[in-house]
Scaffold this motif. Structure first.
Motif, mmCIF file in Angstrom:
data_model
loop_
_atom_site.group_PDB
_atom_site.id
_atom_site.type_symbol
_atom_site.label_atom_id
_atom_site.label_comp_id
_atom_site.label_asym_id
_atom_site.label_seq_id
_atom_site.Cartn_x
_atom_site.Cartn_y
_atom_site.Cartn_z
ATOM 1 N N VAL A 21 1.187 17.736 25.665
ATOM 2 C CA VAL A 21 0.730 17.234 26.983
ATOM 3 C C VAL A 21 -0.043 18.265 27.655
ATOM 4 N N LYS A 22 -1.573 18.678 27.305
ATOM 5 C CA LYS A 22 -2.026 19.640 28.040
ATOM 6 C C LYS A 22 -1.650 21.120 27.621
ATOM 7 N N GLY A 23 -1.179 20.977 26.360
ATOM 8 C CA GLY A 23 -0.707 22.586 25.975
ATOM 9 C C GLY A 23 0.890 22.605 26.028
ATOM 10 N N VAL A 24 1.412 21.561 26.869
ATOM 11 C CA VAL A 24 3.193 21.534 26.950
ATOM 12 C C VAL A 24 3.787 20.640 26.190
ATOM 13 N N ARG A 25 5.145 21.144 25.473
ATOM 14 C CA ARG A 25 5.668 20.337 24.585
ATOM 15 C C ARG A 25 6.595 19.560 25.458
ATOM 16 N N VAL A 26 6.278 18.041 25.263
ATOM 17 C CA VAL A 26 7.209 17.141 25.912
ATOM 18 C C VAL A 26 7.983 16.366 24.948
ATOM 19 N N PHE A 27 9.577 16.242 25.040
ATOM 20 C CA PHE A 27 10.309 15.763 24.082
ATOM 21 C C PHE A 27 10.424 14.330 24.805
ATOM 22 N N VAL A 28 10.433 13.383 23.875
ATOM 23 C CA VAL A 28 10.472 12.051 23.965
ATOM 24 C C VAL A 28 11.609 11.404 23.261
ATOM 25 N N PRO A 29 12.855 11.099 23.769
ATOM 26 C CA PRO A 29 14.080 10.640 22.784
ATOM 27 C C PRO A 29 13.520 9.395 22.284
ATOM 28 N N ARG A 30 14.270 9.194 21.061
ATOM 29 C CA ARG A 30 13.637 7.943 20.282
ATOM 30 C C ARG A 30 13.944 6.765 20.993
ATOM 31 N N SER A 31 14.909 6.538 22.148
ATOM 32 C CA SER A 31 14.904 5.230 22.820
ATOM 33 C C SER A 31 13.920 5.008 23.739
ATOM 34 N N GLN A 32 13.149 6.272 23.836
ATOM 35 C CA GLN A 32 12.086 6.178 24.832
ATOM 36 C C GLN A 32 10.758 6.109 24.262
ATOM 37 N N ALA A 33 10.984 6.273 22.848
ATOM 38 C CA ALA A 33 9.741 6.307 21.978
ATOM 39 C C ALA A 33 8.973 4.941 21.708
ATOM 40 N N THR A 34 9.641 4.076 21.365
ATOM 41 C CA THR A 34 9.190 2.616 20.951
ATOM 42 C C THR A 34 10.063 1.527 21.749
ATOM 43 N N LEU A 35 9.402 0.326 21.848
ATOM 44 C CA LEU A 35 9.958 -0.666 22.796
ATOM 45 C C LEU A 35 11.074 -1.573 21.930
ATOM 46 N N MET B 129 3.054 15.462 18.028
ATOM 47 C CA MET B 129 2.960 16.521 16.807
ATOM 48 C C MET B 129 4.000 16.419 16.158
ATOM 49 N N GLU B 130 5.229 15.954 16.349
ATOM 50 C CA GLU B 130 6.186 15.972 15.301
ATOM 51 C C GLU B 130 7.375 15.160 15.617
ATOM 52 N N ALA B 131 8.209 14.779 14.610
ATOM 53 C CA ALA B 131 9.371 14.001 14.786
ATOM 54 C C ALA B 131 10.596 14.585 14.358
ATOM 55 N N ASN B 132 11.757 14.286 15.080
ATOM 56 C CA ASN B 132 13.099 14.683 14.545
ATOM 57 C C ASN B 132 13.989 13.573 14.726
ATOM 58 N N LYS B 133 15.242 13.969 14.469
ATOM 59 C CA LYS B 133 16.390 13.024 14.578
ATOM 60 C C LYS B 133 16.387 12.366 15.942
ATOM 61 N N GLY B 134 16.370 13.247 16.763
ATOM 62 C CA GLY B 134 16.233 12.980 18.336
ATOM 63 C C GLY B 134 15.135 12.262 18.959
ATOM 64 N N GLY B 135 14.109 12.218 18.328
ATOM 65 C CA GLY B 135 12.957 11.647 19.125
ATOM 66 C C GLY B 135 11.586 12.319 18.477
ATOM 67 N N VAL B 136 10.477 12.516 19.482
ATOM 68 C CA VAL B 136 9.170 12.917 18.931
ATOM 69 C C VAL B 136 8.814 14.060 20.116
ATOM 70 N N VAL B 137 7.861 14.767 19.701
ATOM 71 C CA VAL B 137 7.396 16.014 20.789
ATOM 72 C C VAL B 137 5.975 15.491 20.991
ATOM 73 N N VAL B 138 5.588 15.727 22.180
ATOM 74 C CA VAL B 138 4.255 15.338 22.411
ATOM 75 C C VAL B 138 3.600 16.447 23.062
#
Length: 340
Positions: A108-122, A97-106
């Protein structure tokens, strides 16, 4: 916080009005509480007489109007699945849904899950903000109260591992791949050809002399490359991009035979002559003795860069990649015609 059932009474661009089952109250669901999608339109989401499951956000007994939410109902329902996925390591799917300095927000079935930038891309240098709007797979790595954290690259890494194994099992010299440019350096471009990043050296990007790969490709470009060599032991692949049919020397041999006269621009001046651009990637030399019938002491007295001159192709050494041109030969022919 109570879950209620309701029927849609009316729909407007910003909200919908519902009748709450078992209650005399009217319910209002704002567009932001109907969907997390910023581009969503209420009329596309619901219509009159639709039955909805909603969560009560706020009540107003005096006016008999309650504020309700569909996204919070979905979040409550999805929270159970997310919690179980965190325990079991189940792969989930969601929309970034969105990106910020720390990572992205996904979502998932209506739940906001934060993914740190280190875990977002390979790759560290990969632009994680480009994930916004994409449908992704992820695993839930932490689920404690409202703190829900996930990882996209753990799923991507597993998928990449399978791709790499398939690549090394089937790779061969000359095989063509459609790859994606992942990064650029001063000496070439790294291209993902199926879980493996191959190097396309700067000399393999263009038949012309270029100073940087960015003159030919940019990160994110999808290009067709072929394998020049590979080293399974060190996991290295060398790629080629420029095509033989685009080789200007092949074009020269097929299209410009010795004896051809043509006009071309002067691209550089030296003490012993001038180099003329025959076609992109190929320059020919007009020796100082071939510039004019009159004696030329200094090339720059007669020619300058940017001048368009008429020349005759007098000789080509394809092995040494050298071409001889003559301006004088064109003058001699013109004088001969005038004499006749």
């Amino acid at each position: 916080g109570k879950i209620v059932k309701a029927k849609v009474i009316s729909v407007s661009p910003t909200e919908c009005v519902v009748g709450i089952d078992g209650s005399k109250h009217t319910g209002i669901v704002k567009l932001s509480e109907m969907s997390h999608d910023p581009n969503a339109k209420m009329e596309d989401l619901v219509k009159v007489d639709d039955d909805l499951d909603l969560v009560v956000i706020k009540t107003n007994d005096q006016e008999g109007v309650d504020t309700l939410s569909r996204v919070r109902f979905e979040a409550q329902k999805g929270m159970k699945d997310v919690s179980e996925a965190a325990e079991n390591g189940t792969v989930m799917e969601g929309d970034v849904m969105e990106a910020n300095k720390g990572g992205v927000v996904v979502n998932v079935k209506g739940v906001r899950v934060f993914v740190p930038r280190s875990q977002a891309t390979l790759r560290r240098d990969e632009d994680y903000t480009k994930l916004v709007g994409q449908h992704v797979q992820l695993v839930i790595t932490e689920c404690a109260g409202r703190k829900i954290v996930g990882s996209i690259n753990k799923v991507s890494a597993e998928a990449n591992k399978a791709k790499r194994e398939e690549f090394w099992a089937n790779v061969e010299v000359g095989k063509k791949y459609t790859g994606v440019v992942k990064s650029l350096t001063s000496y070439g471009a790294f291209v993902d050809v199926g879980g493996v990043d191959g190097l396309c050296h700067i000399s393999e990007l263009s038949w012309s002399n270029i100073k940087h790969p960015s003159e030919v490709v940019k990160v994110g470009d999808e290009i067709e490359v072929y394998v020049k060599s590979y080293d399974p032991e060190n996991q290295k692949v060398s790629l080629g991009y420029k095509k033989e049919e685009d080789n200007p020397w092949v074009k020269l041999e097929n299209e410009v035979p010795v004896g051809t006269e043509f006009e071309a621009p002067v691209v550089s001046i030296t003490k012993f002559g001038a180099f003329v651009r025959i076609m992109p990637g190929i320059d020919g030399l007009v020796h100082i003795s071939e510039i004019s019938n009159e004696r030329v002491n200094k090339v720059s007295d007669v020619l300058k860069v940017g001048d368009t001159v008429r020349v005759k192709l007098t000789a080509v050494d394809f092995d040494r990649k050298r071409i001889s041109l003559s301006m004088k030969a064109c003058l001699d022919e013109e004088n001969g015609e005038d004499a006749e």
